[in-house]
Design an enzyme around this catalytic site. Structure first.
Site: not given
Ligand code: PXP
Length: 239
Positions: A70, A43, A192
């Site tokens: 992302e 990201h 997430h």
């Molecule tokens: N999906 C998105 C859209 C995110 O922004 C993130 C964090 O960068 C994640 C998934 C992964 O989340 P986590 O770091 O809590 O596993």
């Protein structure tokens, strides 16, 4: 089998804390893939606080599994992804200063921007995925504007207890949104706050899940267990 996409932002955060190249982002991505990770997620944020623009270009050379980038569809972000051409772009509605993504799109309100972006990505052969809450109306709108995939925001499920929500209700909401998406021809990703304690139940409720994106919990498990054992354990949860 559901794909395991490893979000390596936190490796870059650790590296940037000192400057230099320790830990080595490219080495981590290469080893994770060699051990069975099905994808690498990053990201790149406008402030480059973890993934830097140069990282994106360098990773393109070593990521041979599904590369997922992302971000909010700003002009700078789109210029970068069109240069790199990852397999998938996950569009998130985050403001530049957001610590992490913590809500899905209001697709209707942003339909012009999203449709324009999806069309642009499609022309370049890049799959687009929209980060969404478990809201059936949003899922339908995502299909209407031509998204290929959605990523369901699993924060409320993973944090149900702290939020005073029913775990079963959050799982049921995820399942209903995923089934609606599947019915409309959208592939379903999720992400997430996922970890070894909550992925199995998610997979049980949504057996057709295409991909999970795991960052914070996965990297923490790497510190406790090491990368090989962590990949193995997450893959087992996704079978
Ligand atoms: N999906 C998105 C859209 C995110 O922004 C993130 C964090 O960068 C994640 C998934 C992964 O989340 P986590 O770091 O809590 O596993």
């Amino acid at each position: 089998m559901t794909k395991l996409s490893v979000n390596i932002n936190k490796i870059a955060t650790l590296r940037n804390a000192r400057g230099g190249n320790v830990p080595d982002l490219l080495k981590f991505a290469t080893e994770a893939q060699g051990l069975g990770a099905d994808g690498i997620t990053i990201h790149p944020r406008p402030d480059e606080r973890h993934i830097k623009r140069q990282d994106v270009l360098d990773l393109k050379k070593v990521v041979y599994t599904d590369f997922n980038i992302e971000g909010y569809p700003s002009d700078a972000f789109l210029e970068l992804v069109l240069q790199v051409k990852p397999e998938q772009v996950t569009l998130v509605p985050d403001a530049p200063e957001a610590i992490t993504s913590n809500a899905g799109w209001d697709v209707a309100k942003n339909s012009k921007l999203l449709k324009k972006t999806i069309d642009l990505l499609k022309k370049e052969g890049i799959a687009s995925s929209l980060f969404l809450d478990t809201n059936l109306e949003q899922v339908r709108m995502a299909a209407e504007i031509g998204a290929n995939r959605i990523e369901l925001y699993t924060g409320p499920y993973a944090n149900a207890q702290n939020l005073g929500m029913s775990l079963m209700e959050t799982l049921e909401a995820l399942r209903l949104a995923a089934e609606e998406a599947q019915k409309l021809g959208l592939a379903v990703n999720a992400g997430h706050d996922l970890n070894l304690n909550n992925i199995k139940a998610l997979k049980h409720f949504i057996p057709f899940l295409r991909e999970v994106s795991v960052g914070q919990g996965f990297i923490a498990d790497c510190l406790y267990l090491g990368l090989p054992e962590t990949v193995k354990k997450y893959k087992t949860c996704l079978k």
